[in-house]
Design an enzyme around this catalytic site. Structure first.
Site, PDB file in Angstrom:
ATOM      1  N   THR A   1       0.825  -1.201   0.000  1.00 24.07           N
ATOM      2  CA  THR A   1       0.000   0.000   0.000  1.00 24.07           C
ATOM      3  C   THR A   1       0.863   1.256   0.000  1.00 24.07           C
ATOM      4  OG1 THR A   1      -0.128   0.271   2.397  1.00 24.07           O
ATOM      5  CG2 THR A   1      -1.672  -1.283   1.390  1.00 24.07           C
ATOM      6  N   CYS A   2       0.215   2.395  -0.174  1.00 25.06           N
ATOM      7  CA  CYS A   2       0.933   3.675  -0.191  1.00 25.06           C
ATOM      8  C   CYS A   2       1.085   4.257   1.216  1.00 25.06           C
ATOM      9  CB  CYS A   2       0.229   4.671  -1.101  1.00 25.06           C
ATOM     10  SG  CYS A   2      -1.412   5.147  -0.539  1.00 25.06           S
ATOM     11  N   ASP A   3       0.699   3.513   2.235  1.00 22.98           N
ATOM     12  CA  ASP A   3       0.793   3.975   3.619  1.00 22.98           C
ATOM     13  C   ASP A   3       2.161   3.605   4.177  1.00 22.98           C
ATOM     14  OD1 ASP A   3       0.501   4.484   6.363  1.00 22.98           O
ATOM     15  OD2 ASP A   3      -1.646   4.079   6.267  1.00 22.98           O
TER      16      ASP A   3
ATOM     17  N   ASN B   1      -6.483   0.270  -0.260  1.00 26.80           N
ATOM     18  CA  ASN B   1      -5.740   0.660  -1.464  1.00 26.80           C
ATOM     19  C   ASN B   1      -5.991  -0.265  -2.646  1.00 26.80           C
ATOM     20  OD1 ASN B   1      -2.504   2.283  -0.807  1.00 26.80           O
ATOM     21  ND2 ASN B   1      -4.509   3.127  -1.183  1.00 26.80           N
TER      22      ASN B   1
END
EC number: 4.1.1.17
Length: 386
Positions: free
Chosen positions: A331-333, A371
């Site tokens: 994910t982009c986290d 996501n």
């Protein structure tokens, strides 16, 4: 989630044939049933499975096939599922806080046992739960208590559990009302210190004595450890023996029947996860197609695991010198990172697969689709290839 009809010999057999781009979880029914029998043969009392740890229907049916007839349920959905899959099961509703409609549902499904850790919740039970079930058997109400003991990965007492004084009052009131009076505790998840059970059983003796009640049963909780790191193989039989010995020492001829509710230790080691390396950034950071929003959701709480092997897309095992790597999820986290440094072979490449053992607990049910990631297939295998 469901299973395919094919049963593979092991995860690497599947890897070679399919080369999946999404993560895959593998269940070995043989390993699961063997662990269930390890508990039923070794634990000196009734074994109930904590459904919340992995509620896959294949898990429940395999445990029933291994002989389990007791299940620790925490919600109406879990009650309904177990009632459907194992109609003759004993249901222990051990989530100590319930809405009134949830209690009414449980009574309608003939739940055998309820735990409680406060006087206000006890009054709810008194108002809604009869003292006998539809078959005439008495209903059990068990007071859950807590102690400030260490030895677990994290402390369940932070949310649940009465003090000894409150548990004493609960127990006395339960006996007075005509329910089966019992006690329960949970030493905390992944508890590797057997002396935690020692402390709790001694406390149970004090509570029963203070209440003037001879308890029918003592539920020693879950908390039994699974095999998370190679250097620490859980010694479950030693814990079982300690529980039996200390119970006899504390209660003597009035020793209560024992109950346990393993979740993690029952199911974790019957599953393995196959995750793919989607990028190896500058030979430093590993990016996987799964992370803490997926099957690795509890690793930030539980700590790293090292029962990991790496495999090429052709199914050849990577055997380079082990080195610690920073591993991120897809994910982009930025918090989507496995804790610490993960030990991996130095010759891994993009497109390789990691096979992680011991992933059956609190992974499948907590997987999300954050996501747009999180697709997770589940396959059956004969062996996990550990």
């Amino acid at each position: 989630m469901g299973f395919a009809d094919t049963i593979w010999s092991d995860p690497v057999d599947y890897l070679r044939a399919v080369g999946p781009n999404d993560p895959v979880m593998f269940l070995s029914p043989a390993a699961l049933q063997a662990q269930a029998q390890r508990f039923t043969r070794g634990f000196p009392g009734l074994v109930t499975y904590a459904v919340k740890s992995n509620p896959e229907e294949a898990v429940i049916t395999n445990l029933a096939a291994a002989g389990l007839r007791g299940f620790d349920v925490a919600s109406p959905d879990e009650i309904a599922m177990i009632s459907r899959l194992v109609p003759d099961a004993a249901l222990h509703y051990n989530n100590p806080v319930r809405a009134r409609h949830e209690i009414i549902f449980a009574v309608g499904r003939d739940v055998a046992s309820y735990s409680v850790d406060s006087l206000s919740e006890l009054d709810k039970l008194f108002a809604l739960v009869p003292t006998t079930r539809s078959n005439g058997e008495p209903v059990e109400v068990t007071a859950r208590f807590k102690l400030p003991v260490a030895g677990a990965a994290y402390d369940f007492g932070a949310k649940f559990g009465a003090t000894e004084a409150v548990a004493t009052e609960i127990l006395a009131r339960v006996a007075e009302r005509g329910y089966v009076p019992s006690l329960t505790f949970h030493p905390g998840t992944q508890c590797t210190d057997p002396m935690a059970w020692d402390a709790y059983i001694h406390a149970a003796g004090r509570i029963a004595q203070a209440a003037g009640v001879s308890i029918e049963r003592l539920n020693v909780g879950g908390g039994f450890p699974s095999h998370r790191v190679q250097a620490q193989t859980p010694e479950l039989e030693a814990i079982f023996a300690l529980i039996a010995r200390v119970t006899d020492e504390v209660f003597g001829d009035a020793a209560p029947a024992l109950v346990c509710e393993p979740g993690r230790a029952m199911v974790a080691d019957s599953f393995a996860l196959l995750a793919r390396i989607k990028a190896l950034r500058d030979d430093a950071h590993v990016f996987l197609n799964d992370g803490v929003y997926g099957a690795f959701s509890e690793l930030p709480l539980m700590g790293a695991m090292d029962r990991i092997t790496a495999w090429s897309p052709e199914g050849a095992q990577r055997r380079g010198e082990i080195r610690g790597r920073t591993v991120f999820g897809p994910t982009c986290d930025s918090v989507d990172r496995l804790p610490g440094d993960t030990p991996l072979p130095g010759d891994i490449e993009e497109g390789d697969f990691l096979l992680i053992q011991g992933m059956g607990a609190y992974s499948v049910p907590t997987n999300t689709r954050f996501n747009g990631f999180g697709a997770l297939a589940v396959q059956l295998v004969i062996e996990l290839g550990d």
